[in-house]
Design a protein around this motif. Structure first.
Motif, PDB file in Angstrom:
ATOM      1  N   MET A  92       0.847  -1.194   0.000  1.00  0.00           N
ATOM      2  CA  MET A  92       0.000   0.000   0.000  1.00  0.00           C
ATOM      3  C   MET A  92       0.880   1.241   0.000  1.00  0.00           C
ATOM      4  N   ASN A  93       0.541   2.201  -0.857  1.00  0.00           N
ATOM      5  CA  ASN A  93       1.291   3.447  -0.923  1.00  0.00           C
ATOM      6  C   ASN A  93       0.759   4.396   0.148  1.00  0.00           C
ATOM      7  N   THR A  94       1.575   4.661   1.176  1.00  0.00           N
ATOM      8  CA  THR A  94       1.145   5.551   2.255  1.00  0.00           C
ATOM      9  C   THR A  94       1.839   6.904   2.186  1.00  0.00           C
ATOM     10  N   ALA A  95       2.545   7.182   1.108  1.00  0.00           N
ATOM     11  CA  ALA A  95       3.221   8.474   0.973  1.00  0.00           C
ATOM     12  C   ALA A  95       2.185   9.590   0.953  1.00  0.00           C
ATOM     13  N   PRO A  96       2.476  10.699   1.645  1.00  0.00           N
ATOM     14  CA  PRO A  96       1.513  11.807   1.639  1.00  0.00           C
ATOM     15  C   PRO A  96       1.359  12.394   0.245  1.00  0.00           C
ATOM     16  N   LYS A  97       0.167  12.879  -0.031  1.00  0.00           N
ATOM     17  CA  LYS A  97      -0.078  13.518  -1.316  1.00  0.00           C
ATOM     18  C   LYS A  97       0.726  14.813  -1.429  1.00  0.00           C
ATOM     19  N   ARG A  98       1.190  15.085  -2.630  1.00  0.00           N
ATOM     20  CA  ARG A  98       1.815  16.383  -2.856  1.00  0.00           C
ATOM     21  C   ARG A  98       0.743  17.472  -2.802  1.00  0.00           C
ATOM     22  N   THR A  99       1.070  18.572  -2.142  1.00  0.00           N
ATOM     23  CA  THR A  99       0.112  19.660  -1.951  1.00  0.00           C
ATOM     24  C   THR A  99       0.392  20.781  -2.948  1.00  0.00           C
ATOM     25  N   ILE A 100      -0.670  21.289  -3.553  1.00  0.00           N
ATOM     26  CA  ILE A 100      -0.534  22.354  -4.538  1.00  0.00           C
ATOM     27  C   ILE A 100      -1.555  23.441  -4.242  1.00  0.00           C
ATOM     28  N   LEU A 101      -1.074  24.680  -4.174  1.00  0.00           N
ATOM     29  CA  LEU A 101      -1.942  25.841  -4.038  1.00  0.00           C
ATOM     30  C   LEU A 101      -2.135  26.464  -5.412  1.00  0.00           C
ATOM     31  N   VAL A 102      -3.391  26.654  -5.814  1.00  0.00           N
ATOM     32  CA  VAL A 102      -3.743  27.299  -7.077  1.00  0.00           C
ATOM     33  C   VAL A 102      -4.371  28.641  -6.741  1.00  0.00           C
ATOM     34  N   SER A 103      -3.823  29.711  -7.282  1.00  0.00           N
ATOM     35  CA  SER A 103      -4.349  31.053  -7.040  1.00  0.00           C
ATOM     36  C   SER A 103      -5.225  31.462  -8.214  1.00  0.00           C
ATOM     37  N   GLY A 104      -6.532  31.635  -7.960  1.00  0.00           N
ATOM     38  CA  GLY A 104      -7.456  32.047  -9.012  1.00  0.00           C
ATOM     39  C   GLY A 104      -8.527  31.006  -9.247  1.00  0.00           C
ATOM     40  N   ALA A 105      -9.793  31.438  -9.259  1.00  0.00           N
ATOM     41  CA  ALA A 105     -10.924  30.510  -9.418  1.00  0.00           C
ATOM     42  C   ALA A 105     -11.841  30.952 -10.546  1.00  0.00           C
ATOM     43  N   SER A 106     -11.253  31.374 -11.670  1.00  0.00           N
ATOM     44  CA  SER A 106     -12.077  31.774 -12.809  1.00  0.00           C
ATOM     45  C   SER A 106     -12.186  30.618 -13.801  1.00  0.00           C
ATOM     46  N   ILE A 107     -11.245  30.484 -14.727  1.00  0.00           N
ATOM     47  CA  ILE A 107     -11.292  29.410 -15.728  1.00  0.00           C
ATOM     48  C   ILE A 107     -10.104  28.472 -15.561  1.00  0.00           C
ATOM     49  N   ALA A 108      -8.882  29.013 -15.699  1.00  0.00           N
ATOM     50  CA  ALA A 108      -7.684  28.174 -15.617  1.00  0.00           C
ATOM     51  C   ALA A 108      -7.570  27.495 -14.263  1.00  0.00           C
ATOM     52  N   GLY A 109      -7.864  28.218 -13.165  1.00  0.00           N
ATOM     53  CA  GLY A 109      -7.690  27.655 -11.835  1.00  0.00           C
ATOM     54  C   GLY A 109      -8.554  26.440 -11.569  1.00  0.00           C
ATOM     55  N   PRO A 110      -9.887  26.523 -11.752  1.00  0.00           N
ATOM     56  CA  PRO A 110     -10.713  25.330 -11.534  1.00  0.00           C
ATOM     57  C   PRO A 110     -10.374  24.181 -12.484  1.00  0.00           C
ATOM     58  N   ALA A 111     -10.051  24.492 -13.740  1.00  0.00           N
ATOM     59  CA  ALA A 111      -9.681  23.416 -14.662  1.00  0.00           C
ATOM     60  C   ALA A 111      -8.416  22.711 -14.186  1.00  0.00           C
ATOM     61  N   LEU A 112      -7.430  23.481 -13.755  1.00  0.00           N
ATOM     62  CA  LEU A 112      -6.206  22.888 -13.235  1.00  0.00           C
ATOM     63  C   LEU A 112      -6.485  22.066 -11.981  1.00  0.00           C
ATOM     64  N   ALA A 113      -7.312  22.610 -11.090  1.00  0.00           N
ATOM     65  CA  ALA A 113      -7.635  21.889  -9.863  1.00  0.00           C
ATOM     66  C   ALA A 113      -8.322  20.562 -10.161  1.00  0.00           C
ATOM     67  N   TYR A 114      -9.201  20.555 -11.164  1.00  0.00           N
ATOM     68  CA  TYR A 114      -9.878  19.308 -11.537  1.00  0.00           C
ATOM     69  C   TYR A 114      -8.863  18.236 -11.908  1.00  0.00           C
ATOM     70  N   TRP A 115      -7.943  18.580 -12.801  1.00  0.00           N
ATOM     71  CA  TRP A 115      -6.987  17.572 -13.260  1.00  0.00           C
ATOM     72  C   TRP A 115      -6.015  17.184 -12.157  1.00  0.00           C
TER      73      TRP A 115
END
Length: 397
Positions: free
Chosen positions: A1-24
């Motif tokens: 089982m892979n128990t490594a913590p998830k990499r954390t990413i902060l996305v600044s902006g919630a218009s078009i690019a930000g939510p699309a990036l967050a989805y992927w």
């Protein structure tokens, strides 16, 4: 089982690019936080286009059926002369290089809502906040938020638009990257006095453009007044009264619907004023911080490709970050994959400005002659640029 913590990413902006990036990013297993300076999701806004390669991105996201339901289906764009006399009627695709039956035109607010719906249960969303400081180091990026919180993320991505605050913190002032395209514009809504529906009207004199745009039936239309100006009106950027005065002076004395548009501008409570410009950067990343969408490479509305580039860029950046643990290599691949595609679409702005806002009487006469003969107007250059990137396939896509 892979128990490594998830990499954390902060996305600044919630218009078009930000939510699309967050989805992927979420789909690839990252722990994602999106911060947005507005207090809530921004509704409203004029329709924007999704063309070419970007249509495949939204298909892979699973939101294409909802976007097709929201498609506004404008049927014609009409051009009139200085006195309002008809010059030509064209299908929108003849001007944009879009593909009828394939490409989409969606009100900006509806696109934002659909993208938000695809992520709101899966990522952390922080509204009414923004990044105050960044400290990039070997172990991550220390972030202080405007609200006072302090956190550390593995990576930070700026998706906060052409005047990106994240870009300013990581790369310095905007001026070296900002390319002014010699035009300023005002956008607002006004009563639909002409009863327009599913159509647009474009009026020109040399160096001046007025547009009334009715993407659907309704009692209000989108109005745009753009004008040639060699230097950006920096003194008007933070002064709405100065913006209104500048536009009113620039369009004083003209006929057609111009006096009514200027009067509506004076009374508008939704005025948006800016310069027509692009962002050109030698690199879209530094250390652990990267940029996507308009923050990295705004193409201007003359290109019609801002939202499409944002969607494609978000898809590619997330896919490359998921392909391996080294963010520096991923950022390199992201740029290598996307840069020529971006540059081709940025180049469309020159063609777009010539068609929408001819600068001289001679330019206007040539444009009008071309409009009267639709065959050469068909924008095959745009169609090729919109679809020039063969979309990579990534494991989770």
């Amino acid at each position: 089982m892979n128990t490594a913590p998830k990499r954390t990413i902060l996305v600044s902006g919630a218009s078009i690019a930000g939510p699309a990036l967050a989805y992927w990013l979420h789909r690839y297993g990252f722990a994602v936080t999106v911060v947005e300076k507005a207090a809530a999701l921004r509704g409203g806004g004029y329709p924007i286009d999704i063309r070419g390669t970007a249509v495949e991105v939204v298909r892979r996201m699973g939101v294409l059926p909802r976007l097709r339901d929201a498609h506004v289906g404008v049927r014609r764009i009409s051009f009139v002369d200085a006195e309002g006399r008809p010059i030509a009627d064209l299908r929108p695709e003849a001007l944009s290089g879009g593909e009828e039956g394939h490409d989409l035109e969606i009100p900006r607010g509806e696109l934002a809502e659909i993208l938000y719906g695809a992520i709101h249960d899966d990522v952390e969303l922080l509204f009414n906040d923004s990044i105050a400081t960044l400290h990039d180091h070997d172990g991550g990026v220390d972030v202080t938020f405007r609200g006072g919180a302090r956190r550390t993320f593995d990576l930070v991505i700026g998706a906060d638009g052409i005047h990106s605050h994240t870009r300013g913190l990581a790369f310095g002032p905007e001026e070296p990257y900002h390319r002014y395209l010699d035009h300023s514009f005002a956008g607002f809504t006004m009563p639909n006095h002409l009863g327009l529906a599913h159509e647009g009207l474009t009026w020109n004199v040399p160096g001046r453009t007025a547009v009334l745009y009715a993407p659907r039936d309704g009692n209000r239309v989108y109005a745009f007044l753009s004008f040639l100006r060699p230097d950006p009106p920096l003194d008007a950027f933070r002064d709405p009264a100065a913006q209104r005065d500048l536009v009113a002076r620039t369009f004083a004395g003209y006929a057609w619907e111009i006096p009514r548009m200027v009067a509506a501008l004076r009374d508008s409570d939704d005025l948006f004023f800016d310069v027509v410009s692009q962002i050109h950067m030698p690199r879209w990343s530094t250390g652990r911080v990267a940029l996507v969408g308009d923050a990295a490479h705004a193409p201007s509305f003359f290109s019609g490709q801002g939202s499409s580039l944002a969607l494609v860029g978000a898809y590619v950046l997330a896919g490359e970050l998921a392909a391996g643990p080294d963010h520096a290599d991923a950022y390199e691949r992201y740029e290598r994959t996307l840069r020529s595609f971006v540059e081709m679409n940025q180049a469309l702005a020159t063609e777009g400005s010539a068609g929408l806002s001819p600068r001289t009487p001679e330019d206007l006469a040539r444009r009008n002659e071309a409009l009267r003969d639709p065959s050469p107007v068909l924008n095959s250059t745009g169609r090729h640029a919109h679809s020039a990137l063969a979309l990579p396939g990534y494991d989770a896509a």
